[in-house]
Motif scaffolding. Structure first.
Motif, PDB file in Angstrom:
ATOM      1  N   ASP A   1       0.810  -1.220   0.000  1.00  0.00           N
ATOM      2  CA  ASP A   1       0.000   0.000   0.000  1.00  0.00           C
ATOM      3  C   ASP A   1       0.847   1.275   0.000  1.00  0.00           C
ATOM      4  OD1 ASP A   1      -2.247  -1.547  -0.007  1.00  0.00           O
ATOM      5  OD2 ASP A   1      -2.565  -1.441   2.170  1.00  0.00           O
ATOM      6  N   GLU A   2       2.083   1.176   0.442  1.00  0.00           N
ATOM      7  CA  GLU A   2       2.974   2.338   0.470  1.00  0.00           C
ATOM      8  C   GLU A   2       3.669   2.559  -0.864  1.00  0.00           C
ATOM      9  OE1 GLU A   2       5.582   2.602   3.908  1.00  0.00           O
ATOM     10  OE2 GLU A   2       4.441   0.987   4.869  1.00  0.00           O
ATOM     11  N   GLY A   3       3.532   1.610  -1.790  1.00  0.00           N
ATOM     12  CA  GLY A   3       4.203   1.722  -3.080  1.00  0.00           C
ATOM     13  C   GLY A   3       5.308   0.687  -3.214  1.00  0.00           C
ATOM     14  N   PRO A   4       6.224   0.884  -4.152  1.00  0.00           N
ATOM     15  CA  PRO A   4       7.305  -0.087  -4.355  1.00  0.00           C
ATOM     16  C   PRO A   4       8.415   0.057  -3.326  1.00  0.00           C
ATOM     17  CG  PRO A   4       7.549   1.720  -5.896  1.00  0.00           C
ATOM     18  CD  PRO A   4       6.268   1.975  -5.145  1.00  0.00           C
ATOM     19  N   ALA A   5       9.106  -1.051  -3.074  1.00  0.00           N
ATOM     20  CA  ALA A   5      10.263  -1.056  -2.174  1.00  0.00           C
ATOM     21  C   ALA A   5      11.305  -1.990  -2.756  1.00  0.00           C
ATOM     22  CB  ALA A   5       9.865  -1.503  -0.771  1.00  0.00           C
ATOM     23  N   GLY A   6      12.576  -1.650  -2.516  1.00  0.00           N
ATOM     24  CA  GLY A   6      13.631  -2.499  -3.050  1.00  0.00           C
ATOM     25  C   GLY A   6      14.924  -2.357  -2.284  1.00  0.00           C
ATOM     26  N   MET A   7      15.738  -3.392  -2.329  1.00  0.00           N
ATOM     27  CA  MET A   7      17.040  -3.389  -1.669  1.00  0.00           C
ATOM     28  C   MET A   7      17.996  -4.291  -2.441  1.00  0.00           C
ATOM     29  SD  MET A   7      16.606  -6.043   1.544  1.00  0.00           S
ATOM     30  CE  MET A   7      18.302  -6.605   1.403  1.00  0.00           C
ATOM     31  N   THR A   8      19.264  -3.947  -2.390  1.00  0.00           N
ATOM     32  CA  THR A   8      20.307  -4.769  -3.003  1.00  0.00           C
ATOM     33  C   THR A   8      20.652  -5.919  -2.066  1.00  0.00           C
ATOM     34  OG1 THR A   8      21.205  -2.866  -4.171  1.00  0.00           O
ATOM     35  CG2 THR A   8      22.664  -4.748  -3.887  1.00  0.00           C
ATOM     36  N   ALA A   9      20.824  -7.109  -2.641  1.00  0.00           N
ATOM     37  CA  ALA A   9      21.142  -8.288  -1.825  1.00  0.00           C
ATOM     38  C   ALA A   9      22.001  -9.254  -2.626  1.00  0.00           C
ATOM     39  CB  ALA A   9      19.863  -8.984  -1.371  1.00  0.00           C
ATOM     40  N   SER A  10      22.949  -9.873  -1.931  1.00  0.00           N
ATOM     41  CA  SER A  10      23.738 -10.943  -2.535  1.00  0.00           C
ATOM     42  C   SER A  10      23.406 -12.300  -1.926  1.00  0.00           C
ATOM     43  CB  SER A  10      25.235 -10.662  -2.371  1.00  0.00           C
ATOM     44  OG  SER A  10      25.619  -9.543  -3.132  1.00  0.00           O
ATOM     45  N   SER A  11      22.620 -12.287  -0.842  1.00  0.00           N
ATOM     46  CA  SER A  11      22.260 -13.536  -0.155  1.00  0.00           C
ATOM     47  C   SER A  11      21.032 -14.158  -0.817  1.00  0.00           C
ATOM     48  CB  SER A  11      21.990 -13.266   1.322  1.00  0.00           C
ATOM     49  OG  SER A  11      21.024 -12.240   1.475  1.00  0.00           O
ATOM     50  N   PHE A  12      21.214 -14.611  -2.048  1.00  0.00           N
ATOM     51  CA  PHE A  12      20.156 -15.174  -2.875  1.00  0.00           C
ATOM     52  C   PHE A  12      20.608 -16.553  -3.342  1.00  0.00           C
ATOM     53  CE2 PHE A  12      18.980 -15.561  -7.498  1.00  0.00           C
ATOM     54  CZ  PHE A  12      17.676 -15.990  -7.297  1.00  0.00           C
ATOM     55  N   SER A  13      19.695 -17.527  -3.271  1.00  0.00           N
ATOM     56  CA  SER A  13      20.101 -18.889  -3.622  1.00  0.00           C
ATOM     57  C   SER A  13      18.914 -19.707  -4.098  1.00  0.00           C
ATOM     58  CB  SER A  13      20.737 -19.577  -2.405  1.00  0.00           C
ATOM     59  OG  SER A  13      21.144 -20.893  -2.720  1.00  0.00           O
ATOM     60  N   SER A  14      19.186 -20.678  -4.938  1.00  0.00           N
ATOM     61  CA  SER A  14      18.193 -21.679  -5.316  1.00  0.00           C
ATOM     62  C   SER A  14      18.021 -22.668  -4.166  1.00  0.00           C
ATOM     63  CB  SER A  14      18.649 -22.414  -6.574  1.00  0.00           C
ATOM     64  OG  SER A  14      17.803 -23.492  -6.870  1.00  0.00           O
TER      65      SER A  14
ATOM     66  N   GLY B   1      22.764  -1.368  -8.476  1.00  0.00           N
ATOM     67  CA  GLY B   1      23.153  -2.013  -7.229  1.00  0.00           C
ATOM     68  C   GLY B   1      23.431  -1.002  -6.136  1.00  0.00           C
ATOM     69  N   MET B   2      24.143   0.062  -6.476  1.00  0.00           N
ATOM     70  CA  MET B   2      24.460   1.098  -5.497  1.00  0.00           C
ATOM     71  C   MET B   2      23.205   1.869  -5.095  1.00  0.00           C
ATOM     72  SD  MET B   2      28.034   2.523  -7.129  1.00  0.00           S
ATOM     73  CE  MET B   2      28.348   3.647  -5.762  1.00  0.00           C
ATOM     74  N   ARG B   3      22.340   2.146  -6.057  1.00  0.00           N
ATOM     75  CA  ARG B   3      21.104   2.880  -5.778  1.00  0.00           C
ATOM     76  C   ARG B   3      20.260   2.148  -4.747  1.00  0.00           C
ATOM     77  NH1 ARG B   3      16.906   6.005  -8.655  1.00  0.00           N
ATOM     78  NH2 ARG B   3      18.515   6.600 -10.153  1.00  0.00           N
ATOM     79  N   PHE B   4      20.037   0.842  -4.956  1.00  0.00           N
ATOM     80  CA  PHE B   4      19.152   0.098  -4.060  1.00  0.00           C
ATOM     81  C   PHE B   4      19.863  -0.363  -2.784  1.00  0.00           C
ATOM     82  CE2 PHE B   4      16.654  -0.012  -7.929  1.00  0.00           C
ATOM     83  CZ  PHE B   4      15.360   0.129  -7.438  1.00  0.00           C
ATOM     84  N   ALA B   5      21.168  -0.112  -2.716  1.00  0.00           N
ATOM     85  CA  ALA B   5      21.898  -0.339  -1.466  1.00  0.00           C
ATOM     86  C   ALA B   5      21.975   0.941  -0.640  1.00  0.00           C
ATOM     87  CB  ALA B   5      23.304  -0.850  -1.766  1.00  0.00           C
ATOM     88  N   GLY B   6      21.375   2.031  -1.147  1.00  0.00           N
ATOM     89  CA  GLY B   6      21.413   3.300  -0.418  1.00  0.00           C
ATOM     90  C   GLY B   6      22.765   3.978  -0.472  1.00  0.00           C
ATOM     91  N   MET B   7      23.555   3.673  -1.517  1.00  0.00           N
ATOM     92  CA  MET B   7      24.910   4.208  -1.613  1.00  0.00           C
ATOM     93  C   MET B   7      24.977   5.472  -2.464  1.00  0.00           C
ATOM     94  SD  MET B   7      26.870   0.538  -2.104  1.00  0.00           S
ATOM     95  CE  MET B   7      28.506   1.274  -2.242  1.00  0.00           C
ATOM     96  N   LEU B   8      23.837   5.938  -2.962  1.00  0.00           N
ATOM     97  CA  LEU B   8      23.800   7.189  -3.729  1.00  0.00           C
ATOM     98  C   LEU B   8      23.037   8.216  -2.893  1.00  0.00           C
ATOM     99  CD1 LEU B   8      22.988   5.794  -7.299  1.00  0.00           C
ATOM    100  CD2 LEU B   8      25.224   6.252  -6.270  1.00  0.00           C
ATOM    101  N   PRO B   9      23.738   9.043  -2.134  1.00  0.00           N
ATOM    102  CA  PRO B   9      23.082   9.938  -1.159  1.00  0.00           C
ATOM    103  C   PRO B   9      22.122  10.945  -1.770  1.00  0.00           C
ATOM    104  CG  PRO B   9      25.412  10.486  -1.408  1.00  0.00           C
ATOM    105  CD  PRO B   9      25.205   9.187  -2.110  1.00  0.00           C
ATOM    106  N   ASP B  10      22.293  11.261  -3.057  1.00  0.00           N
ATOM    107  CA  ASP B  10      21.410  12.237  -3.681  1.00  0.00           C
ATOM    108  C   ASP B  10      20.134  11.606  -4.222  1.00  0.00           C
ATOM    109  OD1 ASP B  10      22.981  10.854  -5.503  1.00  0.00           O
ATOM    110  OD2 ASP B  10      22.842  12.430  -7.030  1.00  0.00           O
TER     111      ASP B  10
END
Length: 296
Positions: free
Chosen positions: A27-40, A81-90
């Motif tokens: 209900d708040e809209g889209p959300a996203g985060m960078t992750a490397s802990s992904f596995s089959s 990757g940097m954007r969704f990791a919060g690494m782009l302060p602007d």
């Protein structure tokens, strides 16, 4: 006594992985985060896992939404990757300027990804300061023309090209008996899609093929198109090797180098004068200068 946190993080950082962006929508809209802990996790049913730290806002939103998508970043996706990791302060809105589409769950799927899976939450498990989310894959997609973005020891990167130690140099006018030939393989400028269809059809008709040769007798290939085409068909080949019949265009030797850096271990050239194919002597000289052994 457990190992200290810094040592643990440093050691685990030596394990190279791909990079993903996990997304959901509520209900708040889209959300996203960078992750490397992904596995089959499982093939039947198709299950994957992602691990999300409990202190992150994404944790609560994913838990409540009950669905998510995992987007696998291509090598040119460092900024994503940097954007969704919060690494782009602007960047305050991580989805601002990002083109997405939806599959079955409504979770945002980023355009231009190496691949993606769209999932419903199948289970959640306690993982210390993280939660392990198990997703049942309801839909998926892949782009065979891209290469992956890699993460190792806090650095972003990609695969380095590895040249073969040994290459077969064949006759462009006489194919091996067990080879399949794709004529005019580079006639279509469509990121390898037409070539993929031709390769699929050829291998379906002759699944035990040992060698599939891409013919460039009309000299349509250039290094970029060749690279894209070879990446596009790589997932279709299985145990079948791929070779390149080099057209006599001005980019023939550049194409040979790109082919060798893309996993090709068989090149065809011509010993005849005034041929549609590049001179075997030129290719032989190139391989010798690169210190690549030529199989007879």
């Amino acid at each position: 006594m457990s190992v200290d946190h810094d040592t643990f993080k440093a050691v685990m950082g030596q394990w190279p992985s791909g990079v993903t962006v996990v997304t959901t929508h509520d209900d708040e809209g889209p959300a996203g985060m960078t992750a490397s802990s992904f596995s089959s996790v499982s093939l039947d049913p198709p299950l994957i896992s992602v691990c999300v730290a409990r202190h992150l806002a994404m944790h609560e939103r994913l838990s409540k939404a009950g669905h998510f998508a995992v987007n696998i970043l291509p090598k040119h996706g460092i900024e994503d990757g940097m954007r969704f990791a919060g690494m782009l302060p602007d960047v305050s809105d991580r989805f601002d300027g990002i083109t997405t589409h939806k599959a079955k769950t409504g979770s945002p799927i980023l355009d231009g990804m190496l691949g993606w899976v769209d999932c419903r939450c199948w289970a959640q498990y306690d993982g210390g300061d993280h939660t392990i989310f198990i997703g049942e894959v309801l839909d998926a997609g892949i782009d065979r023309t891209a290469s992956p973005l890699l993460y190792h020891s806090r650095s972003w990167g990609q695969f380095a090209d590895v040249l073969a130690n040994e290459v077969a140099l064949g006759d462009a006018h006489a194919a091996p008996a067990d080879a399949l030939i794709i004529d005019n393989a580079f006639a279509h400028d469509d990121d390898g899609k037409t070539l993929c269809q031709s390769v699929e059809s050829a291998l379906a008709a002759k699944p035990d093929t040992h060698l599939l040769i891409l013919d460039d007798g009309d000299a349509q290939a250039d290094p970029l198109r060749l690279r894209v085409a070879l990446q596009a068909i790589s997932g279709l080949l299985g145990r079948t090797s791929v070779g390149l019949r080099l057209g006599a265009g001005p980019l023939a030797l550049a194409n040979a180098v790109v082919a060798l850096k893309s996993g090709v271990r068989h090149l065809d050239a011509s010993s005849q004068a005034h041929s549609a194919y590049v001179s075997a002597d030129e290719v032989h000289d190139l391989l010798t200068r690169m210190k690549i052994h030529i199989k007879s």
